[in-house]
Design an enzyme around this catalytic site. Structure first.
Site, PDB file in Angstrom:
ATOM      1  N   SER A 141       0.776  -1.228   0.000  1.00 27.24           N
ATOM      2  CA  SER A 141       0.000   0.000   0.000  1.00 27.24           C
ATOM      3  C   SER A 141       0.815   1.291   0.000  1.00 27.24           C
ATOM      4  O   SER A 141       0.408   2.297   0.575  1.00 27.24           O
ATOM      5  CB  SER A 141      -0.944  -0.007   1.205  1.00 27.24           C
ATOM      6  OG  SER A 141      -2.046   0.761   0.911  1.00 27.24           O
ATOM      7  N   ASP A 190      -7.368   0.192   1.822  1.00 25.94           N
ATOM      8  CA  ASP A 190      -6.076   0.779   2.153  1.00 25.94           C
ATOM      9  C   ASP A 190      -6.222   2.105   2.896  1.00 25.94           C
ATOM     10  O   ASP A 190      -5.610   2.322   3.945  1.00 25.94           O
ATOM     11  CB  ASP A 190      -5.245   0.972   0.872  1.00 25.94           C
ATOM     12  CG  ASP A 190      -4.995  -0.356   0.175  1.00 25.94           C
ATOM     13  OD1 ASP A 190      -5.250  -1.396   0.804  1.00 25.94           O
ATOM     14  OD2 ASP A 190      -4.564  -0.355  -0.985  1.00 25.94           O
TER      15      ASP A 190
HETATM   16  P1  NG1 Z   1      -2.593  -3.001  -3.203  1.00 23.32           P
HETATM   17  O1  NG1 Z   1      -2.086  -4.307  -2.881  1.00 23.32           O
HETATM   18  O2  NG1 Z   1      -2.104  -1.946  -2.272  1.00 23.32           O
HETATM   19  O3  NG1 Z   1      -2.378  -2.636  -4.622  1.00 23.32           O
HETATM   20  C1  NG1 Z   1      -5.179  -3.247  -3.966  1.00 23.32           C
HETATM   21  C2  NG1 Z   1      -6.313  -2.255  -3.746  1.00 23.32           C
HETATM   22  C3  NG1 Z   1      -7.158  -2.629  -2.520  1.00 23.32           C
HETATM   23  C4  NG1 Z   1      -7.605  -4.088  -2.587  1.00 23.32           C
HETATM   24  C5  NG1 Z   1      -6.375  -4.980  -2.831  1.00 23.32           C
HETATM   25  C6  NG1 Z   1      -6.741  -6.442  -3.010  1.00 23.32           C
HETATM   26  C7  NG1 Z   1      -5.933   0.079  -4.372  1.00 23.32           C
HETATM   27  C8  NG1 Z   1      -5.418   1.382  -3.929  1.00 23.32           C
HETATM   28  N1  NG1 Z   1      -5.790  -0.926  -3.505  1.00 23.32           N
HETATM   29  O4  NG1 Z   1      -4.217  -3.070  -2.951  1.00 23.32           O
HETATM   30  O5  NG1 Z   1      -8.272  -1.763  -2.456  1.00 23.32           O
HETATM   31  O6  NG1 Z   1      -8.594  -4.281  -3.554  1.00 23.32           O
HETATM   32  O7  NG1 Z   1      -5.663  -4.571  -3.999  1.00 23.32           O
HETATM   33  O8  NG1 Z   1      -7.336  -6.948  -1.876  1.00 23.32           O
HETATM   34  O9  NG1 Z   1      -6.452  -0.037  -5.475  1.00 23.32           O
END
Ligand code: NG1
Length: 464
Positions: A141, A190
């Site tokens: 994140s 996040d």
């Molecule tokens: P990360 O792993 O930080 O890219 C993304 C999405 C979350 C969630 C997860 C899967 C964004 C900012 N974050 O997180 O909302 O869907 O994947 O669980 O798009």
């Protein structure tokens, strides 16, 4: 194993961040500093954009921004890292995005989102200097931490006080929506954990309405984060692969809505999958399963089949839900994706219960099953992640799973504190030396494993 060593920077004039700010903006007034941590999602993957729960923890890695009001409407962003080149733009009602992948877009997203939410008409400038130690493109994140930190900085410039004029819950929702500016259709996990998370506890987050429940961590176990060395940056192709999740879930909603109409002879809007369990319908897990069986009769469905069932054209489907998402050769995997949503929802609830009961074995099994579901029902794993979780389990992890969006990035592993050294050595030998030496490594990292420690949610650092 190398431990996570975080150098605490104190907000005094000798602080390297404040020094860097003063050098970069010699004419600026004394800056304030805000921070936002990274996060690890323990379980509940790809559920947030359907309004279904997640169970993350904050990480003691963070993004810090030193900031002060700028001249006119000019926003200037600088960072120590050469990978983050100088970026400036005019703050205005409409802020055009920089090319995809540009880090400035995450700051633009926050500023644009807050401008819209507060109907800002006089657009202030801002001078900002950004530093951070969250591994990027790792599923920890880093991008939302930048959005949240930039949001906090800009709120202060607008004179809006966090917790007094605007609650953390509200800010998390505004910034979740705001991050769509960069092109990903993520849910709100996040931004919520970054703002609502606490040191020493996990957080079960539910959506619509957004709420956070504190969940205790296990005392004798640690969560070890291992990087697969595959970069999972959500731009270009990776952004498309990520968006396939939220977009195909919209198709599932449409098909289920049609089925409900047939079954009950009434129209109930299903804006997101969570509406099946809540709101008008309040279905049980078994009822949802049976509804999925009837709405999604085959494992894969082509656009043509979906159009027939919905009684609309394929062009209409594209216009309403899919945009330019490519249709897979033999159709969309709707049934298994729906199965993942239902089973992952149940696993999140069970994982919260396991943590509350201090049951590490149960939590480990749930993590393993979550990984299997992410890989075989949701298609977000990759060969390296598969090898890494298998090796981690052999090395003694009670549970091992990909964390975050997947397609590379990190795994999270539940390991007994008495086994940490042995676990680290075995993963090092079998994955990083043996397995990865036969592959083309895509990312070089100073540390590939870390013991996750939690930190406080995002906020401002008190001036010294
Ligand atoms: P990360 O792993 O930080 O890219 C993304 C999405 C979350 C969630 C997860 C899967 C964004 C900012 N974050 O997180 O909302 O869907 O994947 O669980 O798009």
């Amino acid at each position: 194993m190398r431990e996570l060593s975080f150098q605490m920077i104190i907000n005094d004039p000798a602080d390297p961040l404040l020094k860097a700010f003063a050098m970069a903006y010699p004419r600026a007034s004394a800056p304030r500093v805000c921070r936002a941590p990274g996060r690890i999602n323990l379980i509940g993957e790809h559920t947030d954009y359907n309004g279904l729960p997640v169970l993350p923890v904050t990480l003691d890695r963070e993004i810090r921004i030193a900031f002060a009001g700028g001249s006119d409407s000019l926003v200037q962003l600088r960072a120590g890292d050469p990978g983050f080149p100088f970026c400036q733009f005019n703050n205005a009602a409409s802020i055009p995005p920089s090319p995809p992948g540009s880090w400035g877009n995450y700051c633009k997203a926050a500023i644009h989102g807050l401008n819209e939410y507060f109907r800002v008409t006089t657009f202030p400038g801002m001078d900002a200097y950004v530093s951070g130690n969250i591994p990027i493109a790792a599923g920890l994140s880093s991008s939302s931490a930048l959005v949240v930190a930039a949001g906090l900085a800009y709120l202060a410039i607008l004179g809006i006080r966090l917790d007094e004029d605007l609650s953390r819950l509200e800010l998390a929702q505004v910034l979740a929506e705001a991050e769509h500016y960069v092109g990903t259709r993520g849910g709100g996990m996040d931004q919520a954990i970054l703002l609502l998370g606490e040191e020493g506890a996990a957080c079960k987050i539910d959506f619509f309405p957004l709420r956070a429940e504190k969940v205790p961590l296990l005392t004798d176990y640690s969560f070890i984060v291992c990087h697969s060395l595959v970069r999972a940056e959500k731009t270009g192709d990776m952004m498309h692969r990520y968006n396939e999740g939220p977009l195909t879930c919209r198709l599932i909603c449409a098909l289920v809505e049609r089925q409900v109409q047939t079954d009950f002879d009434s129209t109930v809007e299903i804006a997101r999958l969570a509406d099946l369990w809540h709101g008008h319908l309040c279905l049980t897990h078994e009822e949802v399963q049976s509804l999925f069986d009837r709405s999604l009769p085959t494992e894969r469905m082509t656009l043509k089949q979906i159009a027939q069932r919905l009684n609309i054209t394929t062009e209409e489907i594209r216009r309403r839900w899919l945009g330019d998402l490519k249709e897979p050769e033999r159709g969309f995997h709707l049934r298994s994706r729906a199965r993942h949503q239902l089973t992952e929802y149940q696993r999140v609830e069970a994982a919260r219960d396991a943590l509350q009961a201090g049951d590490a074995d149960e939590l480990g099994q749930l993590m393993n099953r979550s990984h299997e579901s992410c890989a075989t029902d949701y298609y977000v794993s990759c060969p390296e992640l598969e090898a890494l979780v298998a090796i981690a389990r052999e090395a003694g992890a009670l549970g091992a799973r990909l964390t975050g969006a997947g397609f590379g990035g990190c795994t999270v592993n539940l390991v007994h504190n008495g086994l940490l050294e042995q676990f680290g050595a075995e993963v090092e030998r079998k994955y990083y030396h043996a397995f990865m030496s036969r592959r083309q490594q895509t990312v070089e990292l100073p540390e590939r494993m870390l013991i996750a420690r939690t930190s406080a949610g995002a906020g401002y650092l008190a001036p010294s």
